[in-house]
Design an enzyme around this catalytic site. Structure first.
Site, PDB file in Angstrom:
ATOM      1  CB  CYS A  31      -8.148   7.065 -14.235  1.00 43.41           C
ATOM      2  SG  CYS A  31      -8.809   5.492 -14.859  1.00 43.41           S
ATOM      3  CD  GLN A  32     -10.309   3.041 -11.210  1.00 43.40           C
ATOM      4  OE1 GLN A  32      -9.459   3.839 -10.813  1.00 43.40           O
ATOM      5  NE2 GLN A  32     -10.033   1.763 -11.440  1.00 43.40           N
ATOM      6  CB  SER A  53      -0.328   6.116 -14.027  1.00 40.81           C
ATOM      7  OG  SER A  53      -1.555   6.112 -14.719  1.00 40.81           O
ATOM      8  CG  ASN A  98      -1.965   1.071   1.185  1.00 38.19           C
ATOM      9  OD1 ASN A  98      -1.770   2.130   0.607  1.00 38.19           O
ATOM     10  ND2 ASN A  98      -3.106   0.793   1.796  1.00 38.19           N
ATOM     11  CB  ILE A  99       1.180   4.060  -2.416  1.00 33.83           C
ATOM     12  CG1 ILE A  99       1.708   3.281  -3.621  1.00 33.83           C
ATOM     13  CG2 ILE A  99       1.749   5.478  -2.420  1.00 33.83           C
ATOM     14  CD1 ILE A  99       1.380   3.908  -4.949  1.00 33.83           C
TER      15      ILE A  99
END
Length: 235
Positions: A40-41, A37, A17-18
């Protein structure tokens, strides 16, 4: 991750997890470039567009908090869906760049501008410390600056498709019979194709193009014959 591990070794690949990433870890890696990136959702035109209220934006929010603290970072590239440029997530990202002393430029670009016959508009942001960019900021570029852009001839579909493709990739006859009139069918001499989405192969309309090796003239002739047969059958 598998490709990265193959090129650089497993010891640098981390699947986690970032939001658990710390400044100390980034500095220990001596990372000077950040390529990202984010999901985008939260920003897609067909979604709910909940922006930063969407939990999938939390990772980007966390990264924006790290950027000003990571002194080794010199370059950043961001990619996202068209629509991100008007989001709160974009605003917090730009604020993080400004607080960190980055110069930055934004773009909305599509592969057709780079000799690839596919329409897929995406948001890009490039940022760096030190010298500013040699073209104006304060706007979103919709083409590459003239001093960077190169004159290119757009490729035809026939130049990039694979030959001898397996029959597994053929559109089933029952789908053609029912949905062919709403499909985006492209031909060898054309230099365009529709943006492909995750709905491709599940839905026929608006999810991507279908290729035929027939010329446009041959396709039109076949469609006219089919219409004529249908008319005769109705009579």
């Amino acid at each position: 991750n598998a490709v990265y591990a193959h090129n650089y070794g497993n010891n640098l690949v981390k699947t986690r997890n970032i939001q658990s990433l710390s400044v100390k870890e980034v500095e220990k890696l001596q990372a000077n470039m950040l390529l990202m990136s984010p999901p985008c959702q939260p920003h897609t035109r067909q979604g709910l567009q909940r922006d930063t209220e969407d939990k999938r934006s939390d990772a980007l929010t966390h990264i924006c908090g790290l950027i000003p603290e990571c002194q080794n970072l010199q370059y950043i590239l961001m990619e996202n869906v068209k629509g991100f440029e008007s989001s709160q997530a974009r605003n917090q990202f730009i604020e993080a760049l400004e607080r960190s002393g980055f110069h930055w430029r934004e773009f909305i670009l599509t592969p057709t501008q780079f000799n690839v016959p596919n329409t897929r508009y995406r948001y890009y942001c490039i940022a760096r410390k030190g010298a500013d960019f040699p073209f104006a900021g304060g706007k979103i570029w919709e083409a590459m600056p003239e001093d960077i852009a190169q004159n290119q001839v757009l490729s035809q579909i026939s130049e990039i498709v694979e030959e001898n493709v397996s029959s597994d990739f053929l559109v089933p006859d029952d789908v053609l019979n029912k949905r062919v009139l709403v499909m985006d069918i492209i031909h060898p001499a054309q230099s365009r194709s529709m943006c492909f989405t995750k709905g491709y192969t599940h839905y026929t309309e608006g999810t991507g193009s279908a290729y035929t090796p027939l010329s446009e003239e041959e396709s039109h002739r076949i469609f006219e014959l089919v219409k004529e047969i249908d008319t005769n059958n109705q009579e």
